[in-house]
Design a protein around this motif. Sequence first.
Motif, PDB file in Angstrom:
ATOM      1  N   UNK A 104    -134.202   8.329 -28.872  1.00 20.93           N
ATOM      2  CA  UNK A 104    -133.929   9.950 -27.497  1.00 20.93           C
ATOM      3  C   UNK A 104    -135.055   9.277 -27.409  1.00 20.93           C
ATOM      4  N   UNK A 105    -136.157   9.071 -27.138  1.00 21.04           N
ATOM      5  CA  UNK A 105    -137.347   8.465 -26.928  1.00 21.04           C
ATOM      6  C   UNK A 105    -137.204   7.703 -26.053  1.00 21.04           C
ATOM      7  N   UNK A 106    -136.455   6.858 -25.782  1.00 23.73           N
ATOM      8  CA  UNK A 106    -135.847   5.481 -25.262  1.00 23.73           C
ATOM      9  C   UNK A 106    -134.496   5.762 -24.554  1.00 23.73           C
ATOM     10  N   UNK A 107    -134.077   7.319 -24.447  1.00 31.88           N
ATOM     11  CA  UNK A 107    -133.108   7.677 -23.821  1.00 31.88           C
ATOM     12  C   UNK A 107    -134.461   8.473 -22.613  1.00 31.88           C
ATOM     13  N   UNK A 108    -135.138   9.041 -22.846  1.00 33.17           N
ATOM     14  CA  UNK A 108    -135.905   9.862 -22.026  1.00 33.17           C
ATOM     15  C   UNK A 108    -136.846   9.392 -21.805  1.00 33.17           C
ATOM     16  N   UNK A 109    -137.094   7.725 -21.753  1.00 38.36           N
ATOM     17  CA  UNK A 109    -137.702   6.551 -21.165  1.00 38.36           C
ATOM     18  C   UNK A 109    -136.994   5.772 -19.957  1.00 38.36           C
ATOM     19  N   UNK A 110    -136.088   5.615 -20.726  1.00 41.10           N
ATOM     20  CA  UNK A 110    -134.700   5.206 -19.235  1.00 41.10           C
ATOM     21  C   UNK A 110    -134.811   5.769 -18.497  1.00 41.10           C
ATOM     22  N   UNK A 111    -134.200   7.542 -18.454  1.00 35.75           N
ATOM     23  CA  UNK A 111    -134.057   8.695 -18.128  1.00 35.75           C
ATOM     24  C   UNK A 111    -135.372   8.609 -16.756  1.00 35.75           C
ATOM     25  N   UNK A 112    -136.688   8.739 -17.685  1.00 30.45           N
ATOM     26  CA  UNK A 112    -137.807   8.569 -16.537  1.00 30.45           C
ATOM     27  C   UNK A 112    -138.180   7.369 -15.574  1.00 30.45           C
ATOM     28  N   UNK A 113    -137.284   5.829 -16.634  1.00 28.15           N
ATOM     29  CA  UNK A 113    -137.529   4.940 -15.237  1.00 28.15           C
ATOM     30  C   UNK A 113    -136.704   5.585 -14.527  1.00 28.15           C
ATOM     31  N   UNK A 114    -134.759   6.080 -14.249  1.00 27.74           N
ATOM     32  CA  UNK A 114    -134.510   5.860 -13.398  1.00 27.74           C
ATOM     33  C   UNK A 114    -135.117   6.582 -11.888  1.00 27.74           C
ATOM     34  N   UNK A 115    -135.761   8.050 -12.576  1.00 23.90           N
ATOM     35  CA  UNK A 115    -135.430   8.614 -11.525  1.00 23.90           C
ATOM     36  C   UNK A 115    -136.875   8.727 -11.140  1.00 23.90           C
ATOM     37  N   UNK A 116    -138.006   7.422 -11.788  1.00 23.60           N
ATOM     38  CA  UNK A 116    -138.797   7.216 -10.547  1.00 23.60           C
ATOM     39  C   UNK A 116    -137.694   6.355  -9.644  1.00 23.60           C
ATOM     40  N   UNK A 117    -137.131   4.640 -10.380  1.00 22.94           N
ATOM     41  CA  UNK A 117    -136.459   3.544  -8.971  1.00 22.94           C
ATOM     42  C   UNK A 117    -136.088   4.325  -8.397  1.00 22.94           C
ATOM     43  N   UNK A 118    -135.338   6.039  -8.303  1.00 22.33           N
ATOM     44  CA  UNK A 118    -134.685   6.298  -7.669  1.00 22.33           C
ATOM     45  C   UNK A 118    -135.086   7.129  -6.297  1.00 22.33           C
TER      46      UNK A 118
ATOM     47  N   UNK B 272    -134.670   8.054 -36.834  1.00 22.83           N
ATOM     48  CA  UNK B 272    -133.951   6.947 -36.142  1.00 22.83           C
ATOM     49  C   UNK B 272    -133.739   7.354 -34.623  1.00 22.83           C
ATOM     50  N   UNK B 273    -133.122   8.760 -34.722  1.00 19.17           N
ATOM     51  CA  UNK B 273    -132.653  10.130 -33.507  1.00 19.17           C
ATOM     52  C   UNK B 273    -133.874   9.976 -33.153  1.00 19.17           C
ATOM     53  N   UNK B 274    -135.346   9.682 -33.417  1.00 17.85           N
ATOM     54  CA  UNK B 274    -136.699   9.924 -32.035  1.00 17.85           C
ATOM     55  C   UNK B 274    -136.712   8.680 -31.281  1.00 17.85           C
ATOM     56  N   UNK B 275    -136.057   8.004 -32.276  1.00 14.50           N
ATOM     57  CA  UNK B 275    -136.431   6.716 -31.158  1.00 14.50           C
ATOM     58  C   UNK B 275    -135.361   6.408 -30.108  1.00 14.50           C
TER      59      UNK B 275
END
Length: 82
Positions: free
Chosen positions: A6-20, A1-4
């Motif tokens: 972490x993966x969701x948080x990483x994906x969200x961070x990557x998406x925010x960086x791309x949009x920015x 559960x902690x891994x998913x």
Amino acid sequence: MALSRRMAASALLLLVLLVATEMGATTTKVAEARDCLSQSFKFKGACLSSSNCAAVCHTENFPDGECHRQHLELKCFCKRPC
């Protein structure tokens, strides 16, 4: 559960960086000046040198001139910004 999470948080961070980075990249459109061409009245013969053509165009009150092919002949055309 902690891994998913972490993966969701990483994906969200990557998406925010791309949009920015897309929002921060400003594109500046620069309008290019068009040149108006007019065949020289004073230039005689085949136009083999654009510098000679430009010199004749200066006498016709044009800022520049260059050789162009027209109907299989090289002719001197004077140019100025439109």
